[in-house]
Design an enzyme around this catalytic site. Structure first.
Site, PDB file in Angstrom:
ATOM      1  N   ASP A  81       0.839  -1.189   0.000  1.00  0.00           N
ATOM      2  CA  ASP A  81       0.000   0.000   0.000  1.00  0.00           C
ATOM      3  C   ASP A  81       0.877   1.243   0.000  1.00  0.00           C
ATOM      4  OD1 ASP A  81      -2.281   1.558   0.016  1.00  0.00           O
ATOM      5  OD2 ASP A  81      -2.893   1.046   2.061  1.00  0.00           O
ATOM      6  N   LYS A  82       0.210   2.380  -0.207  1.00  0.00           N
ATOM      7  CA  LYS A  82       0.859   3.682  -0.191  1.00  0.00           C
ATOM      8  C   LYS A  82       0.016   4.613   0.665  1.00  0.00           C
ATOM      9  CE  LYS A  82      -0.050   7.886  -2.227  1.00  0.00           C
ATOM     10  NZ  LYS A  82      -1.386   8.561  -2.250  1.00  0.00           N
ATOM     11  N   HIS A  83       0.675   5.554   1.335  1.00  0.00           N
ATOM     12  CA  HIS A  83      -0.058   6.575   2.078  1.00  0.00           C
ATOM     13  C   HIS A  83       0.596   7.921   1.826  1.00  0.00           C
ATOM     14  CE1 HIS A  83      -2.652   8.248   5.190  1.00  0.00           C
ATOM     15  NE2 HIS A  83      -1.610   8.966   5.572  1.00  0.00           N
ATOM     16  N   SER A  84      -0.239   8.947   1.651  1.00  0.00           N
ATOM     17  CA  SER A  84       0.244  10.310   1.455  1.00  0.00           C
ATOM     18  C   SER A  84      -0.088  11.148   2.683  1.00  0.00           C
ATOM     19  CB  SER A  84      -0.411  10.931   0.217  1.00  0.00           C
ATOM     20  OG  SER A  84      -0.159  12.318   0.158  1.00  0.00           O
ATOM     21  N   THR A 121      -9.374  11.141  -0.065  1.00  0.00           N
ATOM     22  CA  THR A 121      -9.605  10.105  -1.075  1.00  0.00           C
ATOM     23  C   THR A 121     -11.033   9.570  -1.012  1.00  0.00           C
ATOM     24  OG1 THR A 121      -7.267   9.497  -1.084  1.00  0.00           O
ATOM     25  CG2 THR A 121      -8.808   7.839  -1.868  1.00  0.00           C
ATOM     26  N   ARG A 169      -6.969  15.711  19.096  1.00  0.00           N
ATOM     27  CA  ARG A 169      -5.798  16.456  18.602  1.00  0.00           C
ATOM     28  C   ARG A 169      -6.228  17.609  17.710  1.00  0.00           C
ATOM     29  NH1 ARG A 169      -2.802  12.425  15.242  1.00  0.00           N
ATOM     30  NH2 ARG A 169      -1.503  14.210  14.707  1.00  0.00           N
ATOM     31  N   SER A 184      -0.481   7.662  14.223  1.00  0.00           N
ATOM     32  CA  SER A 184      -1.814   7.745  13.630  1.00  0.00           C
ATOM     33  C   SER A 184      -1.837   7.095  12.247  1.00  0.00           C
ATOM     34  CB  SER A 184      -2.252   9.207  13.526  1.00  0.00           C
ATOM     35  OG  SER A 184      -3.518   9.317  12.934  1.00  0.00           O
ATOM     36  N   LYS A 188      -3.262   2.634  11.415  1.00  0.00           N
ATOM     37  CA  LYS A 188      -4.296   2.271  10.439  1.00  0.00           C
ATOM     38  C   LYS A 188      -3.712   1.432   9.303  1.00  0.00           C
ATOM     39  CE  LYS A 188      -5.674   6.631   9.878  1.00  0.00           C
ATOM     40  NZ  LYS A 188      -5.230   7.512  10.971  1.00  0.00           N
ATOM     41  N   LYS A 189      -2.561   1.834   8.807  1.00  0.00           N
ATOM     42  CA  LYS A 189      -1.973   1.113   7.672  1.00  0.00           C
ATOM     43  C   LYS A 189      -1.530  -0.294   8.065  1.00  0.00           C
ATOM     44  CE  LYS A 189      -2.554   3.851   4.256  1.00  0.00           C
ATOM     45  NZ  LYS A 189      -3.396   3.415   3.124  1.00  0.00           N
TER      46      LYS A 189
END
Length: 438
Positions: A81-84, A121, A169, A184, A188-189
């Site tokens: 996977d990828k996260h930005s 997204t 937060r 954070s 999740k990832k």
């Protein structure tokens, strides 16, 4: 001592928290044994005093395990996977996930909603009539197995401790903490059961991290903690000093995604980011031996239309129309008012206040100013000209989509205020700055 106030005191005084203390805090997030005031105090203590890498690893693990953790025994290939970290016009996940799935990896992508000036997204996918961003876990897993990819929203049972902590937060001025951001994102990832992860850490005036030193520090923290948690991870630092691609706004970005995958519009900076991340994902997933082989695979699935076909099938599998790739606007709402934004002067576009453009989309009701607000998916900007373009007075620098004339007039003024036009050209800035590894 395992009392909320004593754990807060330890961190407030600059001490390191034990695994037991961290677990007690995370349990308290879910059970409400830590009240909102105590959670806010704990977040501020972490914000001010920081955490060691070992603490962040324990913190991430405890939040990951506060809810469902997925596993994929039914899959016969690598899960990546990828996260930005977020930006304006960042629709990279859509084309990237389709490309990587078409090349033979599995991409179970759990995405977020818009935050502040950055688009989400999940919100972009909800531009499409019928699309369900929260299917059952069973349907999610079935679609990933059948197509290689599914992009959904975070469920209530995925890292619920993080969900509560993040909400607090957001209202206690503790968002921009590297340990809290790291935990954070990764809680999740990592709950998605990944074999490897690639991070896209944005830097610039439209990013969470506006300078390169902060971006490097965040990237290194995420890479260290993810690898320390057993998931091979690298981070690529990419530019967010201007809108990414030619659009900013939910439905408009989905339309650009279709054009990208169909090959009718591939804005060069957007393409550079997609390709850079795709190569990293394919190599880390061991689908390609090196970047040269990865690039050949990427070119092949784009040229053949296989990536576009997979994306279209995913849209349909999650409730959207079967012909989205052929006619995206049949399933998305157009704005009531569409007007050109006109250059006031002759010269080169030398700068863009990207965050301001993102906030202009929010002002058009394309984003939220409070949790739970409904958004207008049709609004935003397209045909955005990049930095470096030479324009004449009267040229179109962008096209604005709004719900009414008044909001269109204000947003047009805001867009022009966010542009800098000068008689002298500016030196071209890099799109990809650096890759950070463990």
């Amino acid at each position: 001592m395992l009392l909320p106030q004593e754990i807060i005191r330890t961190k407030r005084n600059g001490g390191s928290l034990s695994q037991e203390q961290i677990q007690y805090f995370v349990d308290g997030l879910v059970t409400k044994n830590f009240n909102d005031a105590q959670v806010g105090s704990m977040a501020m203590a972490i914000f001010q005093k920081g955490m060691q890498t070992s603490e962040i690893i324990d913190f991430t693990s405890a939040m990951k395990n506060s809810g469902d953790v997925l596993s994929w025994p039914e899959l016969d290939g690598p899960i990546v996977d990828k996260h930005s970290t977020g930006g304006v016009g960042d629709k990279v996940s859509f084309m990237l996930a389709a490309i990587v799935a078409a090349c033979g990896a599995y991409v179970p992508m759990i995405s977020g909603r818009g935050l502040g000036h950055t688009g989400g997204t999940s919100d972009k996918l909800e531009s499409i009539a019928g699309f369900n961003v929260q299917p059952s876990i069973g349907d999610f897993k079935r679609i990933v197995k059948d197509l290689g990819v599914a992009i959904i929203s975070q469920t209530d049972n995925l890292a619920p401790a993080d969900k509560r902590l993040y909400g607090i937060r957001d209202i206690t001025a503790t968002v921009e903490s590297i340990p809290l951001i790291t935990a954070s994102i990764l809680s999740k990832k990592l709950a998605a059961g990944l074999d490897s992860l690639v991070m896209d850490v944005k830097v610039g005036n439209g990013a969470m991290m506006s300078n390169i030193d902060d971006a490097r520090a965040l990237a290194q923290s995420i890479v260290n903690v993810a690898n320390g948690s057993g998931v091979p991870t690298q981070a690529i630092i990419t530019d967010m000093n201007q809108v990414l691609g030619a659009t900013a706004g939910n439905a408009l970005e989905m339309a650009e995604t279709v054009k990208y995958l169909n090959g009718t519009l591939r804005e060069p900076r957007l393409h550079a980011v997609v390709v850079s991340l795709a190569k990293a994902m394919l190599v880390s997933a061991k689908v390609a031996e090196n970047e040269t082989v990865a690039m050949k695979k990427i070119d092949a699935v784009l040229a053949s239309g296989e990536a576009a076909e997979i994306f279209g099938k995913m849209i349909h599998a999650l409730g959207g129309p079967s012909d989205f790739m052929e006619d995206p606007w049949a399933a998305m709402q157009r704005a009531n008012v569409i007007v050109d934004v006109i250059a006031p002067d002759h010269g080169y576009i030398v700068g863009m206040q990207t965050r301001d453009i993102g906030m202009s989309v929010v002002g058009l009701k394309g984003g939220r100013t409070a949790n739970g607000q409904k958004i207008d998916h049709s609004v935003g900007f397209d045909r955005i000209l990049p930095i470096g373009t030479l324009v004449n007075r009267g040229d179109v620098v962008a096209r604005l989509h709004a719900r009414d004339e008044d909001s269109a007039k204000l947003a047009s003024e805001q867009y022009l205020a966010a542009l800098a036009i000068n008689s002298q050209p500016v030196e071209e800035q890099p799109v990809i700055y650096q890759t950070i590894t463990a």
